[in-house]
Design a protein around this motif. Structure first.
Motif, mmCIF file in Angstrom:
data_model
loop_
_atom_site.group_PDB
_atom_site.id
_atom_site.type_symbol
_atom_site.label_atom_id
_atom_site.label_comp_id
_atom_site.label_asym_id
_atom_site.label_seq_id
_atom_site.Cartn_x
_atom_site.Cartn_y
_atom_site.Cartn_z
ATOM 1 N N ARG A 106 0.818 -1.213 0.000
ATOM 2 C CA ARG A 106 0.000 0.000 0.000
ATOM 3 C C ARG A 106 0.855 1.269 0.000
ATOM 4 O O ARG A 106 0.405 2.307 -0.466
ATOM 5 C CB ARG A 106 -0.924 0.011 1.220
ATOM 6 N N ARG A 107 2.095 1.186 0.502
ATOM 7 C CA ARG A 107 2.910 2.384 0.617
ATOM 8 C C ARG A 107 4.131 2.385 -0.287
ATOM 9 O O ARG A 107 4.702 3.445 -0.536
ATOM 10 C CB ARG A 107 3.387 2.555 2.068
ATOM 11 N N GLY A 108 4.523 1.239 -0.743
ATOM 12 C CA GLY A 108 5.783 1.170 -1.486
ATOM 13 C C GLY A 108 5.681 1.623 -2.927
ATOM 14 O O GLY A 108 6.340 2.574 -3.347
ATOM 15 N N GLU A 109 4.863 0.974 -3.707
ATOM 16 C CA GLU A 109 4.765 1.278 -5.142
ATOM 17 C C GLU A 109 3.313 1.150 -5.572
ATOM 18 O O GLU A 109 2.699 0.100 -5.400
ATOM 19 C CB GLU A 109 5.650 0.325 -5.951
ATOM 20 N N TRP A 110 2.793 2.221 -6.147
ATOM 21 C CA TRP A 110 1.401 2.194 -6.566
ATOM 22 C C TRP A 110 1.231 1.278 -7.774
ATOM 23 O O TRP A 110 2.001 1.304 -8.724
ATOM 24 C CB TRP A 110 0.937 3.595 -6.915
ATOM 25 N N MET A 111 0.223 0.438 -7.713
ATOM 26 C CA MET A 111 -0.070 -0.459 -8.830
ATOM 27 C C MET A 111 -1.563 -0.460 -9.070
ATOM 28 O O MET A 111 -2.370 -0.347 -8.136
ATOM 29 C CB MET A 111 0.442 -1.870 -8.547
ATOM 30 N N ASP A 112 -1.899 -0.594 -10.321
ATOM 31 C CA ASP A 112 -3.298 -0.655 -10.731
ATOM 32 C C ASP A 112 -3.676 -2.123 -10.862
ATOM 33 O O ASP A 112 -3.136 -2.845 -11.720
ATOM 34 C CB ASP A 112 -3.497 0.085 -12.051
ATOM 35 N N LEU A 146 10.825 -2.894 -5.095
ATOM 36 C CA LEU A 146 11.087 -1.924 -4.036
ATOM 37 C C LEU A 146 12.547 -1.984 -3.621
ATOM 38 O O LEU A 146 13.209 -3.017 -3.763
ATOM 39 C CB LEU A 146 10.185 -2.190 -2.827
ATOM 40 N N GLU A 147 13.038 -0.872 -3.077
ATOM 41 C CA GLU A 147 14.423 -0.778 -2.629
ATOM 42 C C GLU A 147 14.471 -0.577 -1.129
ATOM 43 O O GLU A 147 13.649 0.147 -0.548
ATOM 44 C CB GLU A 147 15.139 0.384 -3.330
ATOM 45 N N ALA A 148 15.477 -1.209 -0.515
ATOM 46 C CA ALA A 148 15.721 -1.032 0.914
ATOM 47 C C ALA A 148 17.203 -1.302 1.171
ATOM 48 O O ALA A 148 17.755 -2.330 0.721
ATOM 49 C CB ALA A 148 14.854 -1.975 1.747
ATOM 50 N N GLU A 149 17.840 -0.361 1.863
ATOM 51 C CA GLU A 149 19.269 -0.463 2.199
ATOM 52 C C GLU A 149 20.127 -0.680 0.957
ATOM 53 O O GLU A 149 21.077 -1.475 0.959
ATOM 54 C CB GLU A 149 19.505 -1.599 3.212
ATOM 55 N N GLY A 150 19.773 0.000 -0.122
ATOM 56 C CA GLY A 150 20.585 -0.036 -1.334
ATOM 57 C C GLY A 150 20.383 -1.255 -2.204
ATOM 58 O O GLY A 150 21.084 -1.406 -3.207
ATOM 59 N N ASP A 174 10.184 -16.018 -1.998
ATOM 60 C CA ASP A 174 11.217 -14.993 -2.140
ATOM 61 C C ASP A 174 10.677 -13.591 -1.881
ATOM 62 O O ASP A 174 11.437 -12.689 -1.501
ATOM 63 C CB ASP A 174 11.811 -15.047 -3.551
ATOM 64 N N SER A 175 9.380 -13.394 -2.101
ATOM 65 C CA SER A 175 8.772 -12.092 -1.825
ATOM 66 C C SER A 175 8.530 -11.887 -0.332
ATOM 67 O O SER A 175 8.438 -10.742 0.129
ATOM 68 C CB SER A 175 7.449 -11.951 -2.582
ATOM 69 N N LEU A 176 8.399 -13.003 0.425
ATOM 70 C CA LEU A 176 8.110 -12.898 1.851
ATOM 71 C C LEU A 176 9.375 -12.727 2.691
ATOM 72 O O LEU A 176 9.327 -12.141 3.777
ATOM 73 C CB LEU A 176 7.349 -14.144 2.324
ATOM 74 N N THR A 177 10.490 -13.200 2.191
ATOM 75 C CA THR A 177 11.734 -13.111 2.970
ATOM 76 C C THR A 177 12.116 -11.668 3.309
ATOM 77 O O THR A 177 12.444 -11.375 4.461
ATOM 78 C CB THR A 177 12.873 -13.804 2.206
ATOM 79 N N PRO A 178 12.086 -10.718 2.342
ATOM 80 C CA PRO A 178 12.459 -9.333 2.692
ATOM 81 C C PRO A 178 11.312 -8.506 3.264
ATOM 82 O O PRO A 178 11.467 -7.293 3.453
ATOM 83 C CB PRO A 178 12.912 -8.760 1.347
ATOM 84 N N ALA A 179 10.150 -9.119 3.528
ATOM 85 C CA ALA A 179 8.990 -8.358 4.002
ATOM 86 C C ALA A 179 9.279 -7.580 5.287
ATOM 87 O O ALA A 179 8.926 -6.401 5.388
ATOM 88 C CB ALA A 179 7.793 -9.284 4.173
ATOM 89 N N PRO A 180 9.928 -8.180 6.321
ATOM 90 C CA PRO A 180 10.216 -7.380 7.533
ATOM 91 C C PRO A 180 11.129 -6.189 7.242
ATOM 92 O O PRO A 180 10.930 -5.106 7.799
ATOM 93 C CB PRO A 180 10.890 -8.397 8.466
ATOM 94 N N LEU A 181 12.132 -6.386 6.385
ATOM 95 C CA LEU A 181 13.038 -5.281 6.055
ATOM 96 C C LEU A 181 12.310 -4.181 5.297
ATOM 97 O O LEU A 181 12.495 -2.979 5.583
ATOM 98 C CB LEU A 181 14.205 -5.821 5.214
ATOM 99 N N LEU A 182 11.473 -4.563 4.339
ATOM 100 C CA LEU A 182 10.717 -3.563 3.588
ATOM 101 C C LEU A 182 9.692 -2.860 4.473
ATOM 102 O O LEU A 182 9.401 -1.671 4.283
ATOM 103 C CB LEU A 182 10.009 -4.223 2.398
ATOM 104 N N TYR A 183 9.181 -3.587 5.466
ATOM 105 C CA TYR A 183 8.187 -2.984 6.363
ATOM 106 C C TYR A 183 8.813 -1.877 7.198
ATOM 107 O O TYR A 183 8.161 -0.867 7.508
ATOM 108 C CB TYR A 183 7.584 -4.066 7.259
ATOM 109 N N GLU A 184 10.078 -2.054 7.575
ATOM 110 C CA GLU A 184 10.764 -1.013 8.348
ATOM 111 C C GLU A 184 10.864 0.287 7.560
ATOM 112 O O GLU A 184 10.816 1.378 8.132
ATOM 113 C CB GLU A 184 12.160 -1.488 8.759
ATOM 114 N N LYS A 185 11.019 0.171 6.237
ATOM 115 C CA LYS A 185 11.166 1.381 5.419
ATOM 116 C C LYS A 185 9.824 1.939 4.970
ATOM 117 O O LYS A 185 9.601 3.156 4.993
ATOM 118 C CB LYS A 185 12.030 1.083 4.194
ATOM 119 N N TYR A 186 8.919 1.059 4.547
ATOM 120 C CA TYR A 186 7.664 1.519 3.960
ATOM 121 C C TYR A 186 6.464 1.395 4.895
ATOM 122 O O TYR A 186 5.356 1.776 4.518
ATOM 123 C CB TYR A 186 7.365 0.733 2.680
ATOM 124 N N GLY A 187 6.665 0.884 6.080
ATOM 125 C CA GLY A 187 5.549 0.703 6.992
ATOM 126 C C GLY A 187 5.013 2.026 7.515
ATOM 127 O O GLY A 187 5.545 3.106 7.217
#
Length: 575
Positions: A106-112, A146-150, A174-187
C-alpha cells in the motif's frame, strides 16, 4: 504374410508409438510450463475460507488487499506461499507476514490492479501481434519492485498446483523473505500509528487522515521554499555588485526548489508516510524537482560566466567591436546552447531511470513505433530543424553576434543566436525575431565578415555643362572633413552615365563602418547639393521644349530630334 511385410508393420507400429510418446511428453511439458508442481501447500493454516480467491493474479491481489484492509490477516495468509516454514511457523508468522506485506504494497509502489492478468494462465493478450510474448502462458509475475538499504527486492506472484487440485496464484517465498526489512522502510510512520482507527478508514483512493495531512505537508514544504527564496534574495542584495550578486539572485528559485525537495524527502522518510498512490506521485515530483533545480543552478552559473565575459567586451556589442571579441561571444553562446541541450537530456534520462519508466516506455515505443515516427516527423520537424540550423550557424559562423547584416532589405545587427530563432536589432532599435531555419534559407549580406569598413557611393544627375573638375575638388574637400571617411587616397569621382540633356556623376568614399558610412554619405551629399544650389544653379538638369512659329499659327509641328534639342540647349534658350 511374408517376412518383409511383417518388418514393415513393426516399423509402422514403432513410428506410431514414438509419435504418441512425443505428443504425451509435449503435453506434459506444456502443463509443467503452466504452473509449479508442489507436494503440499500451507498445511499449517488449514482450509482457506470462502473469501479467499486465488484463481487469477488479479483475484489473488484484490482478495489479499481486501482481506488485509478488513484486518483479516489470518485469512490473507492463505494467499502467501509459506511452504518454507513449518506448520507451527505458518500459524505463528503467517498473519504477521500478511500484515507487513500489505503495508508495503500500500505504501511502497502504486499499482493498478486492473492491469494484472484476469486469466488463469496469465496469457498476454495482444490482438496487434506486436508483442513477442503474446499468447504464451505464464506462471511467474513481478507486480512490484522496491528498494531497501541499497538493494532492490521484487514482489512476485506464482502459480502453484498440488497433485490434482486446481492451480492457485500466491505470493512467492522470495517475496516474503524481505517483508520485515521492507516494512521497516515503507511501513506506517510514528504519526500514523498514533492516529485513531476512525481516521484510517478509506475515502476514495486515500485514507481520511491523508486528505488532511497532504495539504499540511505541501503547505509546510512551500513555506520552506518561500523562506529560502527570500533569504537568498537578501544575500544577493548584501553582496557587492558583480558576478556573486548576480549569481545569487539568479539561483533563488532553483535553490528554493532544491531545499524544498530535501525537506519533503526527510519528512517522508522519518515523519510521515502516505499510501502508494500519493508516495509514487511525491516521489516522481521530488526526483523531477531535485534534478531540474540542480540543472538550473548549473545553467545559471554558465550564464554568469557568459555575462562576465560580455561585460568585459564593454557595452552593447555591435560590428564596431573587434572581430575576435564578437566571435568569442558567438562561440560562448553556442557553448551555452550545447550545455543546455546536454543538461536537458541528462536530466531527462536521470528522471526516467529513477522513476523506472524505461521498461514500459520501451515497450510502448516498440508497440507503436510507426505511429510515433509519423507524429514526431510531423510535429517535431520545425523544432528539430531550427535546433540543427542553430548549431550549424554557431559552428560555421556565417554570422556572429554583433555583425551588421542586410536581411530582406533591412539593416540589422545580430543581437542573439538561440535554439530556434535569431534576434536581429534594426537601426531604429526594433527587434526582429526570425526562425533559424528561415534565416538560413534566405540570402543575406554580412557587412562585417572580414572588416566593417566599406565603400559608399553618391550619385548626382547634373546638366551637361557642369564643371566636373570643380565638383571633384569640392567632393574631396567635403569628404576629408568627415571623421568617418578613411583612406582619403581612395576618394574618386567619375562621370558614369550621360543622356542627351544630363550626365550622372558618381562619388566614391571609404568609411570606417557601414552605419557611420551611411551618415558620412548623407553629409557629403548635402554639402555637394548646397554648393551647387548656392553657386551654380545652372548645373541642375532641366527639360528643353522647342516650339516653332508654325506651331503657334496652328500648322503642323515639326519633329524635334536630339540634335535640335542639344543645339537649343547650347544656345541657352528655353521656351
Amino acid at each position: 504374410m511374408t517376412k518383409h511385410t511383417t518388418r514393415g508393420l513393426w516399423a509402422i507400429l514403432l513410428l506410431f508409438s514414438s509419435l504418441c510418446m512425443a505428443q504425451t511428453s509435449g503435453e506434459s511439458e506444456d502443463k509443467e510450463m503452466r504452473w509449479f508442481s508442489i507436494d503440499s501447500l500451507n498445511t499449517g493454516l488449514g482450509t482457506p475460507p470462502e473469501a479467499v480467491s486465488r484463481k487469477t493474479p488479479r483475484d489473488s491481489v484484490r482478495s489479499f488487499l481486501e482481506l488485509t484492509k478488513q484486518r483479516k490477516f489470518s485469512a490473507a495468509a492463505h494467499l502467501l506461499n509459506l511452504s518454507e516454514l513449518s506448520d507451527a511457523e505458518q500459524r505463528e508468522k503467517g498473519a504477521e507476514l500478511a500484515r507487513q506485506l500489505a503495508a508495503v504494497l500500500r505504501r511502497g509502489e502504486w499499482m493498478d490492479i486492473s492491469d494484472l492478468p484476469a486469466r488463469q494462465d496469465a496469457v498476454i493478450e495482444d490482438p496487434s501481434g506486436q508483442n513477442p510474448q503474446a499468447g504464451r502462458p505464464r506462471r511467474n509475475l513481478r507486480i512490484a519492485s522496491l528498494e531497501a538499504e541499497g538493494r532492490a527486492y521484487a514482489i512476485r506472484l506464482a502459480r502453484y498446483r498440488v497433485s490434482d487440485e486446481d492451480p492457485v496464484w500466491l505470493f512467492t517465498p522470495d517475496s516474503l523473505t524481505p517483508a520485515p526489512l521492507l516494512y521497516e522502510k515503507y511501513g506506517p510512520s510514528w504519526l500514523e500509528e498514533r492516529l485513531p482507527q476512525s481516521l484510517k478508514s478509506n475515502f476514495g483512493m486515500l485514507q481520511i487522515w491523508e486528505w488532511i495531512a497532504i495539504p499540511v505537508f505541501l503547505l509546510g514544504t512551500g513555506l520552506v521554499g518561500w523562506l529560502v527564496y527570500g533569504l537568498v534574495g537578501l544575500v544577493a542584495r548584501w553582496l557587492p555588485s558583480g558576478s556573486p550578486s548576480i549569481f545569487a539572485s539568479e539561483i533563488k528559485l532553483p535553490l528554493a526548489l532544491a531545499l524544498m525537495t530535501v525537506v519533503a524527502q526527510i519528512l517522508l522518510n522519518y515523519v510521515v508516510s502516505f499510501s502508494a498512490v500519493a508516495t509514487t506521485s511525491f516521489r516522481i515530483l521530488l526526483i523531477t524537482g531535485m534534478a531540474w533545480s540542480v540543472g538550473l543552478i548549473a545553467l545559471r552559473f554558465v550564464d554568469v560566466i557568459l555575462l562576465k565575459v560580455k561585460r568585459r567586451l564593454v557595452g552593447e556589442i555591435d560590428d564596431t567591436k573587434p572581430r575576435d571579441e564578437r566571435q568569442l561571444l558567438t562561440t560562448l553562446q553556442a557553448l551555452r546552447r550545447g550545455i543546455i541541450l546536454v543538461t536537458v537530456v541528462a536530466v531527462g534520462i536521470y528522471i526516467l531511470s529513477q522513476i523506472q519508466l524505461f521498461e514500459t516506455l520501451g515497450l510502448t515505443l516498440l508497440a507503436s513505433a510507426s505511429v510515433l515516427t509519423v507524429l514526431l516527423g510531423i510535429a517535431g520537424q520545425a523544432v528539430l530543424g531550427n535546433i540543427f540550423s542553430s548549431f550549424q550557424v554557431s559552428l560555421a559562423k556565417p554570422i556572429r553576434i554583433g555583425d551588421l547584416i542586410i536581411f530582406e532589405d533591412q539593416w540589422c545587427y545580430v543581437d542573439g543566436i538561440f535554439y530556434t530563432f535569431i534576434r536581429l536589432r534594426t537601426w531604429d532599435e526594433r527587434r526582429l525575431v526570425v526562425p533559424v531555419q528561415y534565416f538560413t534559407s534566405k540570402p543575406f549580406e554580412n557587412l562585417s565578415v572580414q572588416t566593417a569598413k566599406m565603400y559608399r557611393m553618391i550619385e548626382l544627375a547634373l546638366h551637361l555643362n557642369a564643371d566636373i573638375q570643380c565638383l571633384r575638388e569640392k567632393f574631396i574637400e567635403f569628404a576629408e572633413a568627415e571623421e568617418n571617411v578613411i583612406e582619403h587616397h581612395k576618394l574618386c569621382c567619375y562621370v558614369t552615365a550621360q543622356t542627351a540633356a544630363a550626365q550622372t556623376m558618381s562619388f566614391y568614399l571609404m568609411t570606417s563602418e557601414p552605419f557611420a558610412g551611411w551618415e558620412a554619405e548623407m553629409n557629403v551629399r548635402e554639402k555637394l547639393l548646397g554648393f551647387i544650389r548656392d553657386n551654380h544653379p545652372e548645373w541642375w538638369p532641366r527639360e528643353v521644349v522647342v516650339t516653332s512659329q508654325h506651331d503657334i499659327t496652328g500648322g503642323e509641328r515639326p519633329t524635334t530630334g536630339p540634335a535640335t534639342a542639344a543645339a537649343e540647349s547650347g544656345a541657352g534658350d528655353s521656351t
